[in-house]
Design a protein around this motif. Structure first.
Motif, PDB file in Angstrom:
ATOM      1  N   VAL A  50       5.354   3.714   1.552  1.00 16.48           N
ATOM      2  CA  VAL A  50       5.051   2.367   1.064  1.00 16.48           C
ATOM      3  C   VAL A  50       5.172   1.377   2.217  1.00 16.48           C
ATOM      4  CG1 VAL A  50       5.640   0.569  -0.608  1.00 16.48           C
ATOM      5  CG2 VAL A  50       5.976   2.983  -1.196  1.00 16.48           C
ATOM      6  N   THR A  51       4.135   0.583   2.414  1.00 14.19           N
ATOM      7  CA  THR A  51       4.155  -0.445   3.458  1.00 14.19           C
ATOM      8  C   THR A  51       3.564  -1.733   2.890  1.00 14.19           C
ATOM      9  OG1 THR A  51       1.980   0.264   4.272  1.00 14.19           O
ATOM     10  CG2 THR A  51       3.934   1.204   5.343  1.00 14.19           C
ATOM     11  N   LEU A  52       3.964  -2.852   3.504  1.00  8.18           N
ATOM     12  CA  LEU A  52       3.360  -4.140   3.194  1.00  8.18           C
ATOM     13  C   LEU A  52       2.294  -4.430   4.237  1.00  8.18           C
ATOM     14  CD1 LEU A  52       6.477  -6.338   2.293  1.00  8.18           C
ATOM     15  CD2 LEU A  52       4.846  -5.286   0.722  1.00  8.18           C
TER      16      LEU A  52
ATOM     17  N   ALA B  65       7.363   3.825  -4.740  1.00  6.96           N
ATOM     18  CA  ALA B  65       7.544   5.157  -4.146  1.00  6.96           C
ATOM     19  C   ALA B  65       7.803   6.235  -5.187  1.00  6.96           C
ATOM     20  CB  ALA B  65       8.697   5.115  -3.144  1.00  6.96           C
ATOM     21  N   GLN B  66       8.157   5.850  -6.398  1.00  5.31           N
ATOM     22  CA  GLN B  66       8.433   6.848  -7.431  1.00  5.31           C
ATOM     23  C   GLN B  66       7.131   7.478  -7.913  1.00  5.31           C
ATOM     24  OE1 GLN B  66      11.013   5.490 -10.587  1.00  5.31           O
ATOM     25  NE2 GLN B  66      12.056   4.033  -9.239  1.00  5.31           N
TER      26      GLN B  66
ATOM     27  N   VAL C 246       0.853  -1.192   0.000  1.00  6.95           N
ATOM     28  CA  VAL C 246       0.000   0.000   0.000  1.00  6.95           C
ATOM     29  C   VAL C 246       0.882   1.232   0.000  1.00  6.95           C
ATOM     30  CG1 VAL C 246      -1.676   1.355   1.295  1.00  6.95           C
ATOM     31  CG2 VAL C 246      -1.950  -1.114   1.124  1.00  6.95           C
ATOM     32  N   VAL C 247       0.559   2.143  -0.892  1.00  7.26           N
ATOM     33  CA  VAL C 247       1.245   3.437  -0.929  1.00  7.26           C
ATOM     34  C   VAL C 247       0.255   4.489  -0.433  1.00  7.26           C
ATOM     35  CG1 VAL C 247       2.522   5.087  -2.333  1.00  7.26           C
ATOM     36  CG2 VAL C 247       2.554   2.650  -2.933  1.00  7.26           C
ATOM     37  N   SER C 248       0.562   5.127   0.682  1.00 13.10           N
ATOM     38  CA  SER C 248      -0.328   6.132   1.255  1.00 13.10           C
ATOM     39  C   SER C 248      -0.344   7.381   0.379  1.00 13.10           C
ATOM     40  CB  SER C 248       0.126   6.479   2.673  1.00 13.10           C
ATOM     41  OG  SER C 248       1.399   7.094   2.632  1.00 13.10           O
ATOM     42  N   PRO C 249      -1.327   8.251   0.541  1.00 12.21           N
ATOM     43  CA  PRO C 249      -1.371   9.475  -0.268  1.00 12.21           C
ATOM     44  C   PRO C 249      -0.118  10.333  -0.143  1.00 12.21           C
ATOM     45  CG  PRO C 249      -3.487   9.112   0.800  1.00 12.21           C
ATOM     46  CD  PRO C 249      -2.549   8.093   1.366  1.00 12.21           C
TER      47      PRO C 249
END
Length: 743
Positions: A511-513, A569-570, A504-507
């Motif tokens: 980035v987290t799993l 993250a890019q 999941v990439v937060s707004p």
């Protein structure tokens, strides 16, 4: 009686002494040497008559003539001088004829027979000379015996040399042939690619026994166009030459062409038999087989060729041609046998590649047909997806993804991976994808859906084990991740069955799993699955993928997850660009070792302006209030055209909830791509359509809902249920008037 000159010669050889055996032998050899040219001519005529096989090959014939000359040039002086046969030198080129016979695959017996015939001719002439030199019967007999012994001893040495050289050359030739065949086994057929295998055959042959090679495959064997008018159509798939400026075929790679009837190439394709050609006949064949756009460069320099069909498992797949223009030796039968042997190996490899290519293409077509061609329209998430099949050697796998719209503007996101490769894995994937869609259609929670899917896999495995032809694929297994995102609550419920963790990439770009309970892979049975609910604010990016994305030969899973985090993250201008960025960061330029499925979903939210919710009392009088609330809300949204349809649907659903359900009762409208009307209550009893009789006072309400709504259904929660109906934003042209209301 000897002539006076001959007798004088004998006397001269021994001075004034009476003739001896040695002097008679020496004088006889000397007399024979004076007519050596005539003797050589007689021996050659005898050999041509008695041993014709020595004259069939021009090179062997030339060496035979040279051997005759050298034989007499070395033997006669030694015999005349009385030298020991073991000391008389053998011809310098002795054994070359035997070597050539060994190279041609012929027997050395013809050479040995020729030596014995030459010996017989020489001995007969010497015996004639002895009888002329002396009338002493005893002396003549002794001289004859000695002369026969000397000549026989010399011929025996010569024969021994021929036999030794023949066997040395034959053994060397056999070793070389076995070396070429063994190398063909290692170098030809290294991949399941038809063009590369054909080129490997051409490269190997030009390195050992050919100056140029071409390989043409029947286009029908490649699965392309059929024969045109009965004439086989071939495609040039490979060619090679030992020199850049040598004669090059005029047909470029991958060009379609055909061979005229009666040409050696057409005959090879038709009969499946190889052939050998030299010089003029070859030129005519090649001129007849070439296309009309131009002749082969320096074709007349080619002096011999082999035409070998490529046959495997009883079928002719194509034809290979081997040319010589630099090597002076003409092709012989041994070369043809060698070409047949390596061509047979190449044909089996090509047939394996052909069969695999067809099976791989079928499996890939099947899999792509089972994957969604386009993602369905929905407003919960923006999606982008990719599927990459594995490298050709591994075969198509069973990875899949799916996007399934659900009621209440929700959406289900699915990623799965079937164990194994090939058509069976692709077919299993299709069955599981269909099962997931069916289970999603009844709105099961993620953990319950995986439990039912586990039962499906167990049944499929049992069916496969019961079929002998697919028993090897009986242990069916799969992993799956099932997620349901609700844009109204901005939350996502996920469950996984042995699948890799989603990211999941937060707004704000973190980035987290997601830490989800692992759950067992599908097909084990008897073990529970657990669902987790996480908040995903609008603008969050959910990444679902299969293990082929993060597993690689050059790094482990942890390294792959690290690369995945960096890639996610890019900042990218779109989700499509984000997919490309992820694939470029984690996969090499070559095909991945395993199938890869990637699904990126950016969440969107339905705010208060698109959702209206009311609590409804368990009182029939509340139906009118509910209709009024709905009418007012539709006016706010500018959907007055739906007022009548929505009021009818809400009236029926609320009435049924009051009559048959249990409080609390809740009414919700969702303004999205459609207008969704939802009525929830605490009862788990589902309504169902039934056929009302003429005099029945009720039972027609749900039928009316089904007629007015685009879709309707029921979904169950941990406590209670929700009955929903979706209406198109444009109202229906005709409203049924023959149906009554239950309320």
């Amino acid at each position: 009686m000897p002539s006076s000159d001959a007798y004088a010669l004998v006397r001269r050889n021994v001075g004034a002494v009476e003739p001896t055996v040695d002097s008679v032998v020496s004088s006889a050899v000397h007399e024979l040497s004076l007519g050596a040219e005539r003797l050589i001519h007689d021996v050659e005529r005898c050999l041509q008559r008695e041993v014709p096989e020595l004259w069939e090959d021009p090179d062997v014939a030339r060496l035979t003539r040279e051997n005759i000359v050298k034989y007499f040039a070395a033997a006669l002086p030694g015999l005349e001088q009385g030298s020991d046969p073991s000391e008389i030198p053998l011809p310098a080129i002795g054994g070359e004829g035997a070597r050539r016979l060994a190279q041609r695959g012929k027997s050395v017996s013809s050479t040995l027979r020729g030596l014995r015939l030459a010996q017989s001719c020489v001995v007969d002439r010497l015996l004639e000379e002895i009888t002329r030199l002396t009338d002493d019967t005893e002396l003549a007999g002794a001289a004859m015996r000695k002369l026969v012994a000397l000549v026989a001893a010399y011929v025996d040495r010569f024969s021994e040399q021929e036999v030794i050289m023949f066997h040395e050359e034959r053994d060397r030739h056999l070793r070389q042939r076995m070396s070429v065949v063994n190398e063909a086994g290692m170098r030809v057929g290294t991949t399941l690619d038809i063009v590369r295998t054909s080129q490997e055959l051409a490269d190997l042959a030009t390195g050992y026994f050919a100056d140029a090679v071409t390989v043409d495959m029947l286009d029908s064997a490649l699965g392309n166009c059929p024969q045109r008018g009965g004439v086989p159509v071939v495609r040039r798939v490979a060619q090679q030459s030992v020199m850049e400026n040598g004669p090059e075929p005029s047909i470029p790679p991958q060009q379609l062409h055909s061979f005229p009837d009666g040409s050696p190439l057409a005959l090879a394709l038709d009969s499946g038999r190889p052939s050998r050609h030299i010089h003029a006949s070859l030129l005519e064949d090649r001129q007849a087989a070439r296309p009309a756009h131009g002749p082969d460069t320096d074709a007349r320099r080619i002096h011999s060729t082999l035409v070998v069909p490529l046959r495997a498992r009883g079928s002719t797949l194509g034809v290979a041609q081997f040319f010589r223009h630099c090597t002076p030796d003409l092709y012989d039968e041994q070369d043809l046998l060698l070409a047949q042997e390596i061509a047979a190996r190449a044909a089996v490899a090509i047939d394996n590649a052909r069969r695999y290519t067809q099976a791989h293409s079928t499996a890939l077509t099947l899999q792509r047909s089972l994957l969604p061609r386009v993602t369905p329209s929905q407003s919960a998430v923006e999606v982008a997806c990719r599927y990459l099949p594995a490298a050709a050697q591994l075969g198509v796998g069973g990875d899949w993804y799916d996007v399934i719209p659900l009621s209440g503007a929700r959406v289900a996101l699915v990623v799965g991976d079937v164990v194994g490769h090939g058509i069976h894995a692709a077919a299993t994937m299709g069955r599981l994808r269909t099962a997931v869609r069916t289970l999603a259609d009844i709105d099961l929670p993620p953990d319950e859906l995986l439990t039912h899917l586990d039962d499906v896999v167990l049944r499929l495995s049992a069916e496969a084990m019961a079929e002998p032809d697919v028993a090897s694929a009986g242990d069916i297994g799969a992993t799956c991740l099932y997620a349901v995102f609700d844009p109204v609550a901005s939350c996502c419920t996920l469950a996984r069955a042995g699948h890799v963790l989603p990211a999941v990439v937060s707004p704000d770009g973190i980035v987290t799993l997601l830490d989800l309970p692992a759950g067992p892979p599908l097909g084990l049975g008897g073990m529970p699955f657990e669902a987790v609910e996480v908040d995903l604010p609008e603008g969050s990016l959910l990444a679902l993928y299969t293990d082929g994305l993060i597993e690689s030969a050059d790094h482990d899973i942890e390294a792959g997850l690290t690369r995945l985090r960096h890639a996610l993250a890019q900042r990218t201008p779109s989700l499509e660009a984000a997919c490309d960025t992820v694939l470029e960061a984690l996969l090499s330029a070559d095909r991945p070792r395993d199938d890869v499925a990637l699904l990126l979903a950016r969440t969107q939210a339905l705010g208060e302006r698109q959702v209206a919710t009311w609590s409804v009392d368990a009182d029939p009088a509340a139906v009118a209030l509910a209709r009024a609330d709905v009418s007012a809300q539709l006016s706010v949204w500018g959907l007055e055209d739906l007022d009548f349809t929505a009021e009818l649907i809400v009236s029926e659903l609320v009435t049924n909830a009051i009559r048959y359900g249990r409080p609390p009762i809740r009414l919700r409208l969702i303004h999205d791509r459609t207008l969704t009307c939802e009525v929830s209550d605490a009862s788990s009893t589902s309504p169902h359509l039934r056929r009302a009789r003429i005099f029945d006072e009720g039972g027609r309400g749900l039928l009316l809902v089904a007629q007015l709504a685009e879709h309707w259904g029921t979904r169950h929660a941990r406590q209670g249920k929700t009955v929903w109906a979706e209406c198109a934003l444009s109202p229906p042209d005709i409203v049924p008037s023959t149906l009554g209301l239950d309320s």
